[in-house]
Design a protein around this motif. Structure first.
Motif, PDB file in Angstrom:
ATOM      1  N   ASP A  68     -14.629  52.303  -3.369  1.00  0.00           N
ATOM      2  CA  ASP A  68     -13.543  51.364  -3.113  1.00  0.00           C
ATOM      3  C   ASP A  68     -13.241  50.578  -4.381  1.00  0.00           C
ATOM      4  O   ASP A  68     -14.162  50.183  -5.112  1.00  0.00           O
ATOM      5  N   LEU A  69     -11.969  50.366  -4.640  1.00  0.00           N
ATOM      6  CA  LEU A  69     -11.548  49.510  -5.749  1.00  0.00           C
ATOM      7  C   LEU A  69     -11.215  48.136  -5.182  1.00  0.00           C
ATOM      8  O   LEU A  69     -10.276  47.987  -4.402  1.00  0.00           O
ATOM      9  N   VAL A  70     -12.003  47.148  -5.569  1.00  0.00           N
ATOM     10  CA  VAL A  70     -11.812  45.780  -5.092  1.00  0.00           C
ATOM     11  C   VAL A  70     -11.590  44.877  -6.304  1.00  0.00           C
ATOM     12  O   VAL A  70     -12.489  44.688  -7.114  1.00  0.00           O
ATOM     13  N   SER A  71     -10.369  44.388  -6.445  1.00  0.00           N
ATOM     14  CA  SER A  71     -10.014  43.539  -7.597  1.00  0.00           C
ATOM     15  C   SER A  71     -10.365  44.224  -8.913  1.00  0.00           C
ATOM     16  O   SER A  71     -10.850  43.586  -9.854  1.00  0.00           O
ATOM     17  N   GLY A  72     -10.144  45.524  -8.955  1.00  0.00           N
ATOM     18  CA  GLY A  72     -10.415  46.273 -10.182  1.00  0.00           C
ATOM     19  C   GLY A  72     -11.876  46.620 -10.402  1.00  0.00           C
ATOM     20  O   GLY A  72     -12.249  47.064 -11.485  1.00  0.00           O
ATOM     21  N   ILE A  73     -12.702  46.446  -9.382  1.00  0.00           N
ATOM     22  CA  ILE A  73     -14.124  46.801  -9.483  1.00  0.00           C
ATOM     23  C   ILE A  73     -14.406  47.975  -8.549  1.00  0.00           C
ATOM     24  O   ILE A  73     -14.093  47.924  -7.354  1.00  0.00           O
ATOM     25  N   ALA A  74     -14.974  49.033  -9.106  1.00  0.00           N
ATOM     26  CA  ALA A  74     -15.335  50.200  -8.303  1.00  0.00           C
ATOM     27  C   ALA A  74     -16.668  49.923  -7.608  1.00  0.00           C
ATOM     28  O   ALA A  74     -17.690  49.722  -8.264  1.00  0.00           O
ATOM     29  N   VAL A  75     -16.642  49.901  -6.285  1.00  0.00           N
ATOM     30  CA  VAL A  75     -17.836  49.615  -5.490  1.00  0.00           C
ATOM     31  C   VAL A  75     -18.357  50.920  -4.896  1.00  0.00           C
ATOM     32  O   VAL A  75     -17.687  51.564  -4.081  1.00  0.00           O
ATOM     33  N   ILE A  76     -19.557  51.307  -5.334  1.00  0.00           N
ATOM     34  CA  ILE A  76     -20.176  52.563  -4.905  1.00  0.00           C
ATOM     35  C   ILE A  76     -21.309  52.240  -3.947  1.00  0.00           C
ATOM     36  O   ILE A  76     -22.253  51.536  -4.298  1.00  0.00           O
ATOM     37  N   GLN A  77     -21.223  52.765  -2.730  1.00  0.00           N
ATOM     38  CA  GLN A  77     -22.253  52.514  -1.737  1.00  0.00           C
ATOM     39  C   GLN A  77     -23.476  53.397  -1.981  1.00  0.00           C
ATOM     40  O   GLN A  77     -23.355  54.598  -2.203  1.00  0.00           O
ATOM     41  N   VAL A  78     -24.650  52.775  -1.919  1.00  0.00           N
ATOM     42  CA  VAL A  78     -25.919  53.488  -2.027  1.00  0.00           C
ATOM     43  C   VAL A  78     -26.778  53.016  -0.859  1.00  0.00           C
ATOM     44  O   VAL A  78     -27.362  51.937  -0.908  1.00  0.00           O
ATOM     45  N   GLU A  79     -26.843  53.824   0.192  1.00  0.00           N
ATOM     46  CA  GLU A  79     -27.479  53.389   1.424  1.00  0.00           C
ATOM     47  C   GLU A  79     -28.407  54.457   1.982  1.00  0.00           C
ATOM     48  O   GLU A  79     -28.204  55.649   1.775  1.00  0.00           O
ATOM     49  N   ASP A 280     -21.777  38.393  -1.880  1.00  0.00           N
ATOM     50  CA  ASP A 280     -20.446  37.878  -2.203  1.00  0.00           C
ATOM     51  C   ASP A 280     -20.483  36.954  -3.412  1.00  0.00           C
ATOM     52  O   ASP A 280     -19.560  36.930  -4.236  1.00  0.00           O
ATOM     53  N   GLU A 281     -21.575  36.216  -3.554  1.00  0.00           N
ATOM     54  CA  GLU A 281     -21.737  35.338  -4.720  1.00  0.00           C
ATOM     55  C   GLU A 281     -21.862  36.168  -5.993  1.00  0.00           C
ATOM     56  O   GLU A 281     -21.293  35.833  -7.037  1.00  0.00           O
ATOM     57  N   ALA A 282     -22.623  37.268  -5.917  1.00  0.00           N
ATOM     58  CA  ALA A 282     -22.793  38.140  -7.072  1.00  0.00           C
ATOM     59  C   ALA A 282     -21.464  38.784  -7.464  1.00  0.00           C
ATOM     60  O   ALA A 282     -21.139  38.896  -8.656  1.00  0.00           O
ATOM     61  N   PHE A 283     -20.695  39.207  -6.462  1.00  0.00           N
ATOM     62  CA  PHE A 283     -19.402  39.824  -6.747  1.00  0.00           C
ATOM     63  C   PHE A 283     -18.473  38.816  -7.430  1.00  0.00           C
ATOM     64  O   PHE A 283     -17.766  39.148  -8.380  1.00  0.00           O
ATOM     65  N   ALA A 284     -18.498  37.566  -6.960  1.00  0.00           N
ATOM     66  CA  ALA A 284     -17.681  36.516  -7.571  1.00  0.00           C
ATOM     67  C   ALA A 284     -18.119  36.266  -9.012  1.00  0.00           C
ATOM     68  O   ALA A 284     -17.286  36.014  -9.894  1.00  0.00           O
ATOM     69  N   ALA A 285     -19.428  36.341  -9.273  1.00  0.00           N
ATOM     70  CA  ALA A 285     -19.932  36.137 -10.623  1.00  0.00           C
ATOM     71  C   ALA A 285     -19.455  37.247 -11.553  1.00  0.00           C
ATOM     72  O   ALA A 285     -19.121  36.996 -12.726  1.00  0.00           O
ATOM     73  N   LEU A 286     -19.397  38.483 -11.049  1.00  0.00           N
ATOM     74  CA  LEU A 286     -18.887  39.584 -11.853  1.00  0.00           C
ATOM     75  C   LEU A 286     -17.397  39.384 -12.142  1.00  0.00           C
ATOM     76  O   LEU A 286     -16.933  39.616 -13.277  1.00  0.00           O
ATOM     77  N   LEU A 287     -16.640  38.969 -11.164  1.00  0.00           N
ATOM     78  CA  LEU A 287     -15.231  38.693 -11.373  1.00  0.00           C
ATOM     79  C   LEU A 287     -15.044  37.606 -12.434  1.00  0.00           C
ATOM     80  O   LEU A 287     -14.149  37.700 -13.283  1.00  0.00           O
ATOM     81  N   ALA A 288     -15.893  36.589 -12.373  1.00  0.00           N
ATOM     82  CA  ALA A 288     -15.805  35.516 -13.371  1.00  0.00           C
ATOM     83  C   ALA A 288     -16.094  36.046 -14.758  1.00  0.00           C
ATOM     84  O   ALA A 288     -15.439  35.658 -15.736  1.00  0.00           O
ATOM     85  N   GLN A 289     -17.052  36.969 -14.868  1.00  0.00           N
ATOM     86  CA  GLN A 289     -17.366  37.573 -16.166  1.00  0.00           C
ATOM     87  C   GLN A 289     -16.174  38.371 -16.688  1.00  0.00           C
ATOM     88  O   GLN A 289     -15.939  38.437 -17.910  1.00  0.00           O
ATOM     89  N   LEU A 290     -15.419  38.947 -15.768  1.00  0.00           N
ATOM     90  CA  LEU A 290     -14.252  39.738 -16.162  1.00  0.00           C
ATOM     91  C   LEU A 290     -13.037  38.856 -16.485  1.00  0.00           C
ATOM     92  O   LEU A 290     -11.986  39.354 -16.885  1.00  0.00           O
ATOM     93  N   GLY A 291     -13.200  37.547 -16.252  1.00  0.00           N
ATOM     94  CA  GLY A 291     -12.125  36.619 -16.581  1.00  0.00           C
ATOM     95  C   GLY A 291     -11.206  36.297 -15.430  1.00  0.00           C
ATOM     96  O   GLY A 291     -10.090  35.800 -15.643  1.00  0.00           O
ATOM     97  N   ASP A 292     -11.654  36.571 -14.209  1.00  0.00           N
ATOM     98  CA  ASP A 292     -10.819  36.319 -13.042  1.00  0.00           C
ATOM     99  C   ASP A 292     -11.108  34.990 -12.353  1.00  0.00           C
ATOM    100  O   ASP A 292     -10.570  34.705 -11.310  1.00  0.00           O
ATOM    101  N   ALA A 293     -12.037  34.212 -12.930  1.00  0.00           N
ATOM    102  CA  ALA A 293     -12.427  32.953 -12.267  1.00  0.00           C
ATOM    103  C   ALA A 293     -11.271  31.953 -12.373  1.00  0.00           C
ATOM    104  O   ALA A 293     -10.526  31.940 -13.339  1.00  0.00           O
TER     105      ALA A 293
END
Length: 293
Positions: A68-79, A280-293
């Motif tokens: 899934d592409l979420v805000s430009g981040i490819a999320v790969i499920q590993v379950e 969700d906090e980790a995902f937000a931190a990655l977005l912030a690193q990408l400059g989306d904060a």
């Protein structure tokens, strides 16, 4: 009686990088399912038989996007259980294939819409076969794009090996990391066979042909256990050295963990994770690193 061969061959008599409790669950599930068989046809459809009178077929799943592409981040499920090959791009029937993860990861690296990659992990581990080649692929491409391992719950053993290859590993307070070890299970059927008044005879060429299988039915000897232990030790050393490389830890410190697993902040203290964060906090931190904060 059907023997559920597809699951049994992935669990018994093969090295697993799997959390011990997850191994117990897998073996228990196999025991409960003795008498159930799943057969995959050449065209991809499957037959599931629950008893001699009930069976049906269903087509293979329709092809779908592997991440899934979420805000430009490819999320790969590993379950679930990690296995060498499932032929699917997403988790299916409680398993995720290294083949699917690899295809998704390499596709996401080349995807211009994907600015970063997340391994969304919730797995107790799985097969050794195929694991370390994929780990090396992820490690070798560090720096191409930000790659984060975000544990939704836990990443143990083979799943942690994948996580360790990423740029950053996050784990929730109640999630776990670690279990850097290898285990194999060899079932000795000989006593049960003798009590049933049966005998199993193997006709083979080569003294070591099907040695594990023969001794499983005719009695396991110490020399076979020693040989299997040597194989497991070699794979364990590879595991420890890989984690030490990926996480910039000493080999001695990883080996000293003795395949222990760690909850939340304890994994950070052991050097296996970088921070304690809800997914969700980790995902937000990655977005912030990408400059989306």
């Amino acid at each position: 009686m059907h023997l559920f061969p597809h699951l049994s061959q992935r669990i018994l008599n093969t090295p697993l990088a799997l959390h011990p409790q997850k191994a117990e669950v897998a073996v228990a599930a196999l025991a409960e399912r003795l008498g159930i068989a799943r057969v995959v046809r050449a065209d991809g459809s499957s037959i599931v038989a629950f008893d001699d009178d009930e069976e049906w077929s269903r087509p293979a799943r329709e092809p779908q996007r592997g991440y899934d592409l979420v805000s430009g981040i490819a999320v790969i499920q590993v379950e679930g259980m990690l296995v060498q090959k499932t032929g699917t791009l997403r988790p299916y029937s409680g398993m995720t294939g290294y083949d699917g993860i690899r295809a998704n990861y390499l596709t996401a690296l080349a995807d211009k819409q994907a600015r970063a990659i997340v391994l969304d992990l919730n797995s107790g581990g799985g097969e050794v076969s195929g694991c370390f080649d994929l780990v090396d692929t992820i490690h070798a491409t560090r720096g191409d794009k930000p790659v984060w391992a975000i544990c939704g719950d836990h990443a143990y053993s083979a799943a942690y090996a994948l996580a360790s290859a990423c740029d950053r590993v996050t784990v929730p307070r109640t999630g776990g990391t670690g279990s850097v070890g290898v285990i194999t299970m060899l079932v000795d059927y000989s006593r049960a066979i003798a009590e049933a008044g049966l005998a199993v005879h193997f006709v083979h060429y080569g003294d070591r042909k099907a040695l594990e299988g023969r001794q499983a039915y005719q009695g396991v000897k110490k020399d076979l256990l020693a040989r299997l232990q040597a194989d497991v030790d070699a794979m364990g050393d590879l595991f420890v050295e890989t984690i030490a490389r990926n996480r910039s830890l000493s080999v001695a410190s990883v080996r000293a963990q003795q395949a222990d697993h760690y909850l939340g902040a304890a994994g950070v203290a052991a050097g296996l994770a970088d921070s304690v964060m809800a997914p969700d906090e980790a995902f937000a931190a990655l977005l912030a690193q990408l400059g989306d904060a």
